[in-house]
Design a protein around this motif. Structure first.
Motif, PDB file in Angstrom:
ATOM      1  N   GLN A  20       0.834  -1.203   0.000  1.00 51.81           N
ATOM      2  CA  GLN A  20       0.000   0.000   0.000  1.00 51.81           C
ATOM      3  C   GLN A  20       0.870   1.254   0.000  1.00 51.81           C
ATOM      4  O   GLN A  20       0.579   2.228  -0.686  1.00 51.81           O
ATOM      5  CB  GLN A  20      -0.929  -0.005   1.204  1.00 51.81           C
ATOM      6  CG  GLN A  20      -2.036  -1.043   1.093  1.00 51.81           C
ATOM      7  CD  GLN A  20      -3.083  -0.863   2.164  1.00 51.81           C
ATOM      8  OE1 GLN A  20      -2.901  -0.073   3.076  1.00 51.81           O
ATOM      9  NE2 GLN A  20      -4.163  -1.598   2.052  1.00 51.81           N
ATOM     10  N   LEU A  23       2.082   1.892  -3.479  1.00 54.43           N
ATOM     11  CA  LEU A  23       1.071   2.477  -4.354  1.00 54.43           C
ATOM     12  C   LEU A  23       0.890   3.962  -4.065  1.00 54.43           C
ATOM     13  O   LEU A  23       0.731   4.773  -4.973  1.00 54.43           O
ATOM     14  CB  LEU A  23      -0.258   1.732  -4.165  1.00 54.43           C
ATOM     15  CG  LEU A  23      -1.430   2.211  -5.038  1.00 54.43           C
ATOM     16  CD1 LEU A  23      -1.053   2.160  -6.513  1.00 54.43           C
ATOM     17  CD2 LEU A  23      -2.648   1.342  -4.773  1.00 54.43           C
ATOM     18  N   ILE A  24       0.922   4.344  -2.765  1.00 51.62           N
ATOM     19  CA  ILE A  24       0.797   5.768  -2.427  1.00 51.62           C
ATOM     20  C   ILE A  24       1.953   6.553  -3.035  1.00 51.62           C
ATOM     21  O   ILE A  24       1.773   7.597  -3.658  1.00 51.62           O
ATOM     22  CB  ILE A  24       0.777   5.956  -0.896  1.00 51.62           C
ATOM     23  CG1 ILE A  24      -0.458   5.281  -0.298  1.00 51.62           C
ATOM     24  CG2 ILE A  24       0.771   7.432  -0.541  1.00 51.62           C
ATOM     25  CD1 ILE A  24      -0.428   5.243   1.204  1.00 51.62           C
ATOM     26  N   SER A  27       1.845   6.972  -6.802  1.00 54.53           N
ATOM     27  CA  SER A  27       0.777   7.838  -7.299  1.00 54.53           C
ATOM     28  C   SER A  27       1.107   9.302  -7.167  1.00 54.53           C
ATOM     29  O   SER A  27       0.471  10.135  -7.797  1.00 54.53           O
ATOM     30  CB  SER A  27      -0.529   7.535  -6.547  1.00 54.53           C
ATOM     31  OG  SER A  27      -0.389   7.891  -5.209  1.00 54.53           O
ATOM     32  N   HIS A  63      -3.431  11.392   0.663  1.00 58.33           N
ATOM     33  CA  HIS A  63      -2.267  11.003  -0.128  1.00 58.33           C
ATOM     34  C   HIS A  63      -1.288  12.155  -0.334  1.00 58.33           C
ATOM     35  O   HIS A  63      -0.212  11.964  -0.905  1.00 58.33           O
ATOM     36  CB  HIS A  63      -2.697  10.403  -1.474  1.00 58.33           C
ATOM     37  CG  HIS A  63      -3.403  11.359  -2.389  1.00 58.33           C
ATOM     38  ND1 HIS A  63      -4.687  11.762  -2.186  1.00 58.33           N
ATOM     39  CD2 HIS A  63      -2.986  11.982  -3.523  1.00 58.33           C
ATOM     40  CE1 HIS A  63      -5.054  12.591  -3.149  1.00 58.33           C
ATOM     41  NE2 HIS A  63      -4.028  12.740  -3.969  1.00 58.33           N
ATOM     42  N   VAL A 698      -4.846   5.451  -0.467  1.00 54.60           N
ATOM     43  CA  VAL A 698      -4.759   4.745  -1.743  1.00 54.60           C
ATOM     44  C   VAL A 698      -5.977   5.050  -2.609  1.00 54.60           C
ATOM     45  O   VAL A 698      -5.868   5.326  -3.812  1.00 54.60           O
ATOM     46  CB  VAL A 698      -4.616   3.224  -1.509  1.00 54.60           C
ATOM     47  CG1 VAL A 698      -4.769   2.464  -2.810  1.00 54.60           C
ATOM     48  CG2 VAL A 698      -3.271   2.919  -0.874  1.00 54.60           C
ATOM     49  N   ARG A 702      -5.937   7.079  -6.273  1.00 56.87           N
ATOM     50  CA  ARG A 702      -6.483   6.516  -7.508  1.00 56.87           C
ATOM     51  C   ARG A 702      -7.523   7.443  -8.125  1.00 56.87           C
ATOM     52  O   ARG A 702      -7.581   7.633  -9.330  1.00 56.87           O
ATOM     53  CB  ARG A 702      -7.114   5.156  -7.223  1.00 56.87           C
ATOM     54  CG  ARG A 702      -6.096   4.051  -6.951  1.00 56.87           C
ATOM     55  CD  ARG A 702      -6.824   2.785  -6.547  1.00 56.87           C
ATOM     56  NE  ARG A 702      -5.924   1.652  -6.419  1.00 56.87           N
ATOM     57  CZ  ARG A 702      -6.279   0.484  -5.910  1.00 56.87           C
ATOM     58  NH1 ARG A 702      -7.511   0.315  -5.457  1.00 56.87           N
ATOM     59  NH2 ARG A 702      -5.405  -0.496  -5.832  1.00 56.87           N
TER      60      ARG A 702
END
Length: 718
Positions: A20, A23-24, A27, A63, A698, A702
């Motif tokens: 996770q 992914l943060i 992004s 985020h 997350v 997105r």
């Protein structure tokens, strides 16, 4: 600006699983590059020392809950100091520099956190656009507290700082704050002598100690003066003090008491009623160290008091202490964090006792501060009860909803002074129930509650459809009774019964602060009761079952708190004070009121919740949103292994009427939402908050998904 920098306190996902976190990071930034000297667009001159400013931008999304690096232009060097407000370029194209101009991005507010010699970002840095004011409003202590609150409630640091730092007023900043006054002498014990450990508590504060206590205040008006004496004792030790109360009326009472005990100029009053400029001026006086004592409402829990020696909270069971804006912290929990962070004294006081307060005593973290039973009996009024069996046999109650005992107490009380009547709702429109079996009267079309309009016609409270031929589906009766009668309707009934007596109402439309000691009927909703000069001669607490019957874990605790708050305004039993509560006398909250024992009630509630695994023994979070979004969120979040997911279950559909009429956290009108509760055992609350925060970050990174609302420690889980 550095798009790839994230300081140790700004990644927004500490404790989350590695996949996770990856992914943060992917992004919002690229791979880390070696440290390099900052560069900015062609021809810009940078500050010669510490040319990098680390900035927290005021975005409030998880985020982006980290710091960003900016270059400090030479012309802003003197003003760009840690803690000041700045404006920076933030948005699309913020890294591209062409012909000495920045492309894209808009200006956004932020706080300058620190100055550094180097940046982690190897590309060119955008420069600070503006120093809004050279006034430092954010220091390391307040920043650390805000970060702790954000982590505890799975929120963003920027959102917490919006609550902690009031909006700027240039005129207030230009006015100098007064010089600080020398410490006052230690106060006398005064009415604290009525409590077993009261004088010792004051002596410890005056000597520079950090005592922690849960205070069960005696009924009567002395609580404000007693709070003022604890503040005076803390100031005598050369330290600061902070008192947080539920509303402006309580703040005004403590303000007057502080002025009487300390004199003018030693404390600040922080409430919304003061207006933005005056409130900011008072806040600046506290921030600059000119004033060392603060009393205020919910937002004052973040007040930057210097050398904090005491934090005190009055009536922590009041809903007003729970912040409505993200991440919705509770003042009690924030002050507990401050007590631990500053190693200062802590006082949690009230006329009643919450389960959370009982847990603090049970764990040994705080000591009880109570009066002997003989002092309690001397200060409390006589409490009498009227149960369902009494009402069924009472012709007066069946005809006019008020039992014979209540009429007698009102009639006798009016001979000696005003009489308080507490009604559990405002307004006029009552909901209806069967007169024989008391089953709620519901609409045949949508099953909504039937209400009696001012015209006397029955109509549904949900769809508005009128009902002209209702009969009870349970017992077949055609007779209806008012399930809950509002304050105005009650005032009309009492006015007809006592035509020569003035009737006053206090509620949402008009809240009275005080009433005279002359005979009068004062009809009030819970929490809006005015203080009577010399105390009320008698009190009526109507429709107790309406408060006790709410489908909420805190129904009994909250009903007892509201009853005690009203009954405490009535004269002591020795002076003839009598309170009648219309509720079943065998119920635990009613018995606690009769014995005036809220501590015992809270202790028993705590034992039951420990057995069932309910808060505050366990930690709990609520996840709410459209069914598909909730299912997606629960499927991606990596919860602690001890976590237990309850639900999801449908939430009640919000009625039409606009956002202003809906409770915070309720679904938008017409939308069907679900809510899941997540429970973890003691000691795992931080892990739960970190997991929820990482998953929410997350989803935000997105983009495009439906909103999911996450709340730590939801107030209503019934």
């Amino acid at each position: 600006m550095s798009g790839d920098n994230g300081s140790g306190s700004g990644d927004g996902g500490e404790g989350a699983p590695p996949e996770q976190l990856a992914l943060i990071r992917e992004s919002v930034r690229g791979a880390r590059a070696p440290r390099a000297k900052p560069r900015t667009w062609r021809g810009a001159a940078l500050a010669k020392e510490l040319p990098v400013a680390r900035v927290l931008v005021d975005k409030g999304v998880l985020h982006l809950d980290r710091y960003f690096d900016y270059a400090v232009p030479e012309e802003l060097d003197a003003d760009a100091q840690p803690g000041v407000r700045v404006r920076v370029r933030f948005g699309a194209g913020r890294h591209r520099v062409r012909e000495g101009r920045r492309e894209g991005g808009g200006l956004i507010d932020g706080f300058l956190i620190e100055r550094r010699a180097e940046s982690d970002y190897s590309g060119p840095l955008a420069a600070l656009a503006q120093v809004v004011s050279p006034e430092p409003v954010l220091d390391e202590e307040l920043l650390g507290l805000a970060r702790s609150v954000a982590d505890r409630y799975a929120g963003s640091l920027a959102d917490v700082l919006q609550l902690a730092v009031p909006p700027r007023s240039a005129r207030a900043e230009q006015r100098p704050s007064p010089e600080p006054l020398p410490p006052p002498p230690a106060p006398e014990a005064g009415s604290w002598a009525r409590y077993e450990r009261g004088p010792a508590f004051l002596e410890s504060l005056a000597a520079g100690g950090a005592p922690r206590a849960v205070w069960q205040a005696l009924p009567g008006p002395s609580w404000a003066e007693e709070l003022a004496r604890t503040v005076a004792a803390t100031l005598a030790s050369g330290r600061g003090a902070l008192v947080v109360v539920p509303d402006g009326r309580d703040a005004a009472r403590v303000d007057a008491a502080l002025t009487a005990v300390l004199g003018e100029g030693r404390h600040a009053l922080l409430t919304a009623d003061a207006g933005p400029e005056k409130r900011y001026r008072e806040w600046l006086a506290v921030r600059r160290g000119s004033v060392r004592a603060v009393v205020g409402t919910r937002a004052a829990m973040f007040a930057p008091v210097r050398d904090l020696g005491l934090v005190a909270l009055w009536d922590d069971g009041d809903d007003s202490h729970s912040e409505l804006h993200a991440p919705q912290p509770h003042a009690r929990e924030v002050l507990l964090l401050r007590a631990a962070q500053d190693r200062c004294g802590f006082l949690l006081g009230g006329l009643s006792t919450t389960v959370e307060a009982a847990q603090l005593v049970d764990s040994g973290w705080a000591r009880p501060l109570v009066a002997p039973r003989e002092q309690v009996r001397a200060a409390a009024p006589l409490v009498r009860t009227v149960g369902d069996g009494d009402l069924a046999r009472d012709e007066a109650a069946r005809a006019a909803r008020l039992p014979t005992l209540a009429w007698q107490v009102v009639r006798e009380g009016l001979k000696h002074g005003p009489v308080l009547v507490q009604v559990p709702r405002r307004g006029y429109v009552p909901r209806m129930a069967c007169d024989r079996c008391r089953a709620p009267a519901r609409c045949a079309r949508c099953a909504g509650p039937l209400q009696a309009r001012d015209s006397g016609a029955l109509a549904c409270g949900w769809c508005g459809r009128e009902e002209g031929a209702w009969h009870c589906p349970e017992c077949g009766s055609f007779r209806l009774r008012a399930q809950i009668v509002g304050a105005r309707r009650t005032a009309e009934e009492l006015g007809r019964a006592f035509p020569a007596v003035p009737v006053r109402t206090s509620g949402r439309e008009q809240v009275l602060d005080t009433v005279s000691g002359a005979p009068a009927l004062v009809v009030s909703t819970p929490g809006a009761e005015p203080v009577a000069e010399g105390g009320y001669a008698a009190g009526l607490l109507l429709d107790g079952w309406a408060m006790l019957g709410r489908p909420d874990l805190r129904a009994g605790e909250d009903a007892l708190r509201r009853w005690i708050a009203a009954a405490a305004l009535v004269r002591p039993q020795a002076a003839g004070g009598t309170v009648v509560v219309v509720a079943e006398p065998t119920l635990r909250p009613v018995q606690a009121l009769v014995r005036w024992d809220p501590v015992g009630h809270a202790v028993r509630e705590l034992a039951e919740r420990a057995e069932l695994g309910f808060p505050p023994v366990s930690r709990m979070a609520a996840v709410a949103g459209p069914p598909e979004a909730v299912a997606e969120f629960l499927g991606m979040v990596e919860l602690p292994v001890e976590a237990e997911v309850l639900g999801p279950v449908p939430m009640p559909v919000a009625a039409a009427g606009g956002a202003a009429q809906r409770r915070p956290g309720a679904p938008p009108a017409g939308e069907r939402w679900e809510r899941a509760l997540i429970r973890v055992p003691p000691g795992r609350g931080a892990a739960l908050a970190a997991a929820l925060k990482a998953a929410q970050a997350v989803r935000m990174a997105r983009g495009g998904g439906e909103a999911v609302r996450v709340r730590i420690d939801p107030p209503d889980i019934g």
